[in-house]
Design an enzyme around this catalytic site. Sequence first.
Site, PDB file in Angstrom:
ATOM      1  N   GLU A 138       0.792  -1.232  -0.136  1.00 29.38           N
ATOM      2  CA  GLU A 138       0.050   0.003  -0.051  1.00 29.38           C
ATOM      3  C   GLU A 138       1.010   1.223   0.129  1.00 29.38           C
ATOM      4  O   GLU A 138       0.698   2.273   0.833  1.00 29.38           O
ATOM      5  CB  GLU A 138      -0.980  -0.152   0.890  1.00 29.38           C
ATOM      6  N   ASP A 144      -8.412  -9.322   3.502  1.00 30.46           N
ATOM      7  CA  ASP A 144      -7.958  -8.180   4.525  1.00 30.46           C
ATOM      8  C   ASP A 144      -9.240  -7.884   5.323  1.00 30.46           C
ATOM      9  O   ASP A 144     -10.142  -7.277   5.508  1.00 30.46           O
ATOM     10  CB  ASP A 144      -8.019  -6.684   3.609  1.00 30.46           C
ATOM     11  N   GLU A 185     -12.972  -2.756  11.488  1.00 30.67           N
ATOM     12  CA  GLU A 185     -12.815  -2.075  10.395  1.00 30.67           C
ATOM     13  C   GLU A 185     -13.805  -2.424   9.335  1.00 30.67           C
ATOM     14  O   GLU A 185     -14.503  -1.411   8.774  1.00 30.67           O
ATOM     15  CB  GLU A 185     -11.504  -2.189   9.762  1.00 30.67           C
TER      16      GLU A 185
HETATM   17  O1  GCW Z   1      -7.254  -3.026   5.894  1.00 28.86           O
HETATM   18  C1  GCW Z   1      -6.221  -2.215   5.487  1.00 28.86           C
HETATM   19  C2  GCW Z   1      -6.632  -0.884   6.091  1.00 28.86           C
HETATM   20  C3  GCW Z   1      -5.494   0.018   6.210  1.00 28.86           C
HETATM   21  C4  GCW Z   1      -4.295  -0.805   7.066  1.00 28.86           C
HETATM   22  C5  GCW Z   1      -3.813  -1.897   6.224  1.00 28.86           C
HETATM   23  C6  GCW Z   1      -2.755  -2.563   6.772  1.00 28.86           C
HETATM   24  C7  GCW Z   1      -2.715   0.274   8.368  1.00 28.86           C
HETATM   25  O2  GCW Z   1      -7.600  -0.362   5.362  1.00 28.86           O
HETATM   26  O3  GCW Z   1      -5.918   1.046   7.040  1.00 28.86           O
HETATM   27  O4  GCW Z   1      -3.424   0.045   7.177  1.00 28.86           O
HETATM   28  O5  GCW Z   1      -5.033  -2.815   6.071  1.00 28.86           O
HETATM   29  O6  GCW Z   1      -3.380  -3.696   7.671  1.00 28.86           O
HETATM   30  O7  GCW Z   1      -1.731  -2.484   6.625  1.00 28.86           O
END
Ligand code: GCW
Length: 840
Positions: A310, A389, A417
Amino acid sequence: MIRRMEIGILGVLLLVSGGLEPLRAEDTGGDAWLRYAPLETAVREKYKSIPASMVVLGDSPVLRTAQSEMTRGLRRMIGRRLTDAKSIQERAIVLGRLAAIRDAAPGLAPPATLAADGFWLVTAQVRGFDCLIVTSSTERGVLYGVFALLSKVARGEMIAPINQVQQPAATLRWVDQWDNLNGTIERGYAGASIFFEKGSVRADLTRVGEYARLLASIGVNGCTINNVNADPRIIDDSFLPQLARIADVFRPWGVQLAVSVDLSSPEALGNLDSFDPLDPRVAAWWRTKVDKIYQQIPDFGGFVVKADSEGRPGPSSYGRTPADAANVIALALRLHRGVLFYRAFVYDHHLDWRNSKNDRARAAYDIFHPLDGRFDDNVIVQIKYGPIDFQAREPVSPLLGGLEKTNEGIELQITQEYTGQQRHLCFLPTMWKEILDFDLHVNGERTPVKALLAGKVFHRPAGALVGVANVGMSSNWLGHPLAVANLYGFGRLAWDPNLSAEVIAEEWTRLTFGNDDVVVKTVTAMLLASWHVYEGYTGPLGAQTLTDILGSHYGPGIDSSERNGWGQWHRADHQGIGMDRTATGTGFAGQYPRAIRDLYETVQTTPDELLLFFHHVPYTYRLHSGKSVIQHVYDSHYEGAEQAAEFVRQWQSIEHRVPNELYKNVLTRLEYQAGHAIVWRDAICNWFLRTSGIPDERGRVGNHPERIEAEAMQLKGYTVMEVTPWENASGGTGVECAKASACTASFRFDRAARTYEMDVQYFDQNNGESKFRVFVGNRQVDDWVANDRLPATRPGGDSSTRRRISGLALRPGDEIRIEGIPGGEERAPLDYIELRASTE
Ligand code: GCW
């Protein structure tokens, strides 16, 4: 605050109902499950034989904490005032490490296998006196034993005689916080950081100490305090004294401090022109840095690294591997017994969605499996439980079964989340249990995930369970009072993954609300149902949480996952839905050991709840349940929304059995959830109806005879607005007031005269506060301000919410008028109203 008068009434009610002494409002916050509320007289009787004196063998910050916790707990719960004694001269509670206990009580035969942090609770005679002994090979273990004993007392369990050993399953039981130095928290839903404020560590670390106490009470022994999207400044030399302050607060609770680091730190902080892990200058930089940290924090835990993920810098910039990157830092840490968690959440978020062979789910295994055996012994590869995720439903990550010569840890997410962001009730230990119990059949052997994490299967030196917690300054830590059960449940499972979700839910409920059987039964049932309920109205059959992937990850956003590089695709079109991850598709299923691969390769053997994760099927495909996929989508969303409404009724049934403020707080959230579940239900059902063209057998989808759309009302000032995506507003549109003054939407009531319940569905953005008033004729029947802090700056699925007006007497011909006054950027947006005859 509960007023004095209310405490009185509440107290009487609780006593009448046979409950505990009245709970105080403050009991519902900071102490969480460590309230130590006074026990009823009859229950106290059970603990009559607890000695009145306490001997602590040895002296250290952790032992002192253990001592004061025992004193505090027994005083509050059973009114026992312990006296401290230097040696065993009478009946006593004895705390100390095994070595000290052996000296003091040579006749005692400690259990042969007492692993680090494991403890022994035993009643035994020492020098002729009946003693209650809490011991462990580590001081931290003694503290854990004290907490375990106090938990038993709080739940009314017998503790004498006792002879019990408890051992943690994994050596590393950590929580990660995603706190930023400016005091915000990434994916945090409970206020500001308890650690940081305006770029520095907070001056007042009281909450940090309280958090450490909670963590210690569930056996969590490490905490990473900053976002994995790390700010390099966290380990700047000038910052280290601030970190040391936090470590000082953690230390008495046996919690090790850790931080997330940016892999490019040698460049960002040092004066190097590279962060290539194989560059000797980079290695030297990490060594010097780590040495400096340990000079100030001798018990520092280690680092967490998110790299090549990311947009984060990573070893790929230099053609190096994650193992290269991990080992260079791990080497520096090893000299001090520190560990390095390297996250396996590495994937390309610019995948070409047109290519049906591409699959983000493959990434972790594709990258890390070939590196098995290349990581040093103090590296732990930290693996999210599923291959995508933190979705409401995912299969277990195949990487958990794909590392035999590497330490592995699982990453679970306590902060919700993708599971309702602490506005929806979603008790996650139920999900985590399924994951931890899942047998991956590695090498054809029985290998449940929990055994792999314990490091037992492949005889690894370390194993880990990590929970992303993201507690904040909210008085109850996580925002939703019932969400605290997830933090508790994480710790309990990290300690003992064999515990059932039922046991954990019940323990937490008793510790938090007391031992009133009705409360215990009701709250436990709500917790245990909640994950399935949430899954039911947010995402079917393993298609993942159908949320806004590109933004908040909160409300419905069914199509947001498609036609972009993030790879959270469900590939729904007008004929069918699901990702083909079999050998004919992306080949992901082939990453599992054979038995699991075979299970998922074949559509018939894939469990319904994961069908769409592994297969693309037509909407008419029949599930094992006998239903077609499309009918399942409709039914599960209607059932889920009904069950969410049921939570409200369940909670109402214990109104006088829980503290009033807490009751109201939870009720408000559950009512909101019930409303938002309908937003989810309608968005998903309408979207699939339109996309598939197949109607709901039961005729519910798209038919809302009790609904009056705002756009169909008589509008003064209000104008019709399109909502995007369309499915997030009833009828695809709503109305907004573009004027500075009031607008109205009205209609003439034409149903039978009687009492109704009216829901006003409106949009509550966080960039303004509109005011609403509702009139029947000239009579004002309700007014409110839309001042919730939902994660939305425009009308849509995140902001859609409702106001319920009960007991509304209506007659045919009445004019119902809603007046909206915009505030800030929020234009008093309305979606619809719904009128149902009252049942009472
Ligand atoms: O789920 C995603 C989240 C990000 C997060 C990333 C991760 C901290 O949307 O906000 O970043 O995973 O786990 O690195």
